[in-house]
Design an enzyme around this catalytic site. Sequence first.
Site, PDB file in Angstrom:
ATOM      1  CG  MET A  27      18.380  26.609  32.501  1.00 49.60           C
ATOM      2  SD  MET A  27      16.688  26.955  32.037  1.00 49.60           S
ATOM      3  CE  MET A  27      16.003  27.487  33.598  1.00 49.60           C
ATOM      4  N   GLY A  28      22.492  28.838  33.904  1.00 50.72           N
ATOM      5  CA  GLY A  28      23.281  30.007  34.283  1.00 50.72           C
ATOM      6  C   GLY A  28      22.777  30.712  35.523  1.00 50.72           C
ATOM      7  CG  HIS A  40      22.715  28.855  42.917  1.00 52.27           C
ATOM      8  ND1 HIS A  40      22.858  27.535  43.240  1.00 52.27           N
ATOM      9  CD2 HIS A  40      21.589  28.936  42.164  1.00 52.27           C
ATOM     10  CE1 HIS A  40      21.862  26.840  42.747  1.00 52.27           C
ATOM     11  NE2 HIS A  40      21.075  27.660  42.059  1.00 52.27           N
ATOM     12  CG  HIS A  52      24.103  26.245  39.256  1.00 52.75           C
ATOM     13  ND1 HIS A  52      23.591  27.474  39.603  1.00 52.75           N
ATOM     14  CD2 HIS A  52      23.128  25.632  38.545  1.00 52.75           C
ATOM     15  CE1 HIS A  52      22.372  27.600  39.113  1.00 52.75           C
ATOM     16  NE2 HIS A  52      22.053  26.498  38.471  1.00 52.75           N
ATOM     17  CD  GLN A  97      19.384  13.627  45.802  1.00 58.84           C
ATOM     18  OE1 GLN A  97      19.681  14.219  46.843  1.00 58.84           O
ATOM     19  NE2 GLN A  97      19.466  12.324  45.681  1.00 58.84           N
ATOM     20  CG  MET A 124      21.688  27.930  47.588  1.00 57.77           C
ATOM     21  SD  MET A 124      23.417  28.126  47.260  1.00 57.77           S
ATOM     22  CE  MET A 124      23.966  28.554  48.892  1.00 57.77           C
ATOM     23  NE  ARG A 145      12.056  30.395  37.632  1.00 55.10           N
ATOM     24  CZ  ARG A 145      12.273  29.309  36.877  1.00 55.10           C
ATOM     25  NH1 ARG A 145      12.767  28.219  37.418  1.00 55.10           N
ATOM     26  NH2 ARG A 145      11.983  29.319  35.589  1.00 55.10           N
TER      27      ARG A 145
HETATM   28  P1  AMP Z   1      19.212  25.218  36.586  1.00 56.13           P
HETATM   29  O1  AMP Z   1      20.288  26.190  36.237  1.00 56.13           O
HETATM   30  O2  AMP Z   1      18.217  25.736  37.564  1.00 56.13           O
HETATM   31  O3  AMP Z   1      18.592  24.589  35.360  1.00 56.13           O
HETATM   32  O4  AMP Z   1      19.926  24.010  37.354  1.00 56.13           O
HETATM   33  C1  AMP Z   1      21.008  23.320  36.797  1.00 56.13           C
HETATM   34  C2  AMP Z   1      21.340  22.128  37.656  1.00 56.13           C
HETATM   35  O5  AMP Z   1      21.655  22.577  38.974  1.00 56.13           O
HETATM   36  C3  AMP Z   1      20.173  21.144  37.814  1.00 56.13           C
HETATM   37  O6  AMP Z   1      20.682  19.819  37.826  1.00 56.13           O
HETATM   38  C4  AMP Z   1      19.605  21.526  39.156  1.00 56.13           C
HETATM   39  O7  AMP Z   1      18.915  20.477  39.793  1.00 56.13           O
HETATM   40  C5  AMP Z   1      20.872  21.877  39.915  1.00 56.13           C
HETATM   41  N1  AMP Z   1      20.575  22.717  41.080  1.00 56.13           N
HETATM   42  C6  AMP Z   1      19.899  23.883  41.103  1.00 56.13           C
HETATM   43  N2  AMP Z   1      19.788  24.344  42.366  1.00 56.13           N
HETATM   44  C7  AMP Z   1      20.407  23.438  43.157  1.00 56.13           C
HETATM   45  C8  AMP Z   1      20.624  23.331  44.565  1.00 56.13           C
HETATM   46  N3  AMP Z   1      20.177  24.246  45.420  1.00 56.13           N
HETATM   47  N4  AMP Z   1      21.290  22.245  45.023  1.00 56.13           N
HETATM   48  C9  AMP Z   1      21.729  21.295  44.176  1.00 56.13           C
HETATM   49  N5  AMP Z   1      21.558  21.334  42.841  1.00 56.13           N
HETATM   50  C10 AMP Z   1      20.911  22.387  42.333  1.00 56.13           C
END
Ligand code: AMP
Length: 283
Positions: free
Chosen positions: A29-30, A33, A36, A147, A183, A186
Amino acid sequence: MRVIDTVKEMQETADKLRGEKRIGFVPTMGFLHEGHLALVRKARELADVTVASIFVNPIQFGPTEDLAKYPRDLDRDMKLLEQEKTDILFYPPYDEMYPKGYTTYVQVRGLEDYLCGQTRKGHFVGVATVVAKLFNMVKPHIAVFGQKDYQQLTIIERMVKDLNMDVRIIPYPTVREEGGLAMSSRNTYLSSAERQKALLIYASIKRLQELVKTGETDSLLLKEEARRLLASENGVNIEYVSISDPETLEEVDSVKDRAVYAVAVRIGKTRLIDNAMLGGGVT
Ligand code: AMP
């Protein structure tokens, strides 16, 4: 890096690529960090062509959630993805994903009832739906998921299995800041005082892992200890503390082999989640 913003172009590109190259995919979702980016690196390692997507998916947000203020910074995200040698960024606008008349949803029953599903009604239908759609657009051989979002990962793995989707899901361990905070896009909402309080989440993970390593198996006692630690500072409001079966996500009475400790808290206006494996030789 090529930027694609229509479904038609994405599908045509994927069709051409898929015969000859392995496509690796990282949906996001952009507001990227290091977590990602670690997923992108993993995809690059396992595939020939790496596709990342950025789409803040409105249908996975509840009416009172943070959709409108979800952090966005496309320029920065593009620079970071370019640094990681991402081949394609798929960045579809809302109407491409949900055109007029859209009415199909993917529900992974049962697994959505636990943990975050209890307070975020409909959230995982939104997640499963968008991921299924993205898979039909990007046509990846492999897709990497963090995870950090354990329930999401479990639901996606189940969906892929149940719907015979031709994609391999690669789980990637949670990337943490120094001090242990997982990380998350949010985290940017947190003040420095709140960030300090958020460290208690990781402290609770470490404490439970240590207790299980020294022989404690009683879930009630372990959850009590987690609650006690999390409540040791004012302003950490616990949404849930759970010890669950890693596959079914059902609460377990005792940590016999492996179990997942999952936690959701609110600190100020920010909702944070985290999880870790207990038992099974986890150090
Ligand atoms: P999001 O942008 O929050 O939808 O996350 C996109 C992808 O990044 C998802 O597969 C999340 O599980 C992964 N992700 C987000 N934060 C972390 C993190 N701290 N460590 C590993 N993967 C992450």
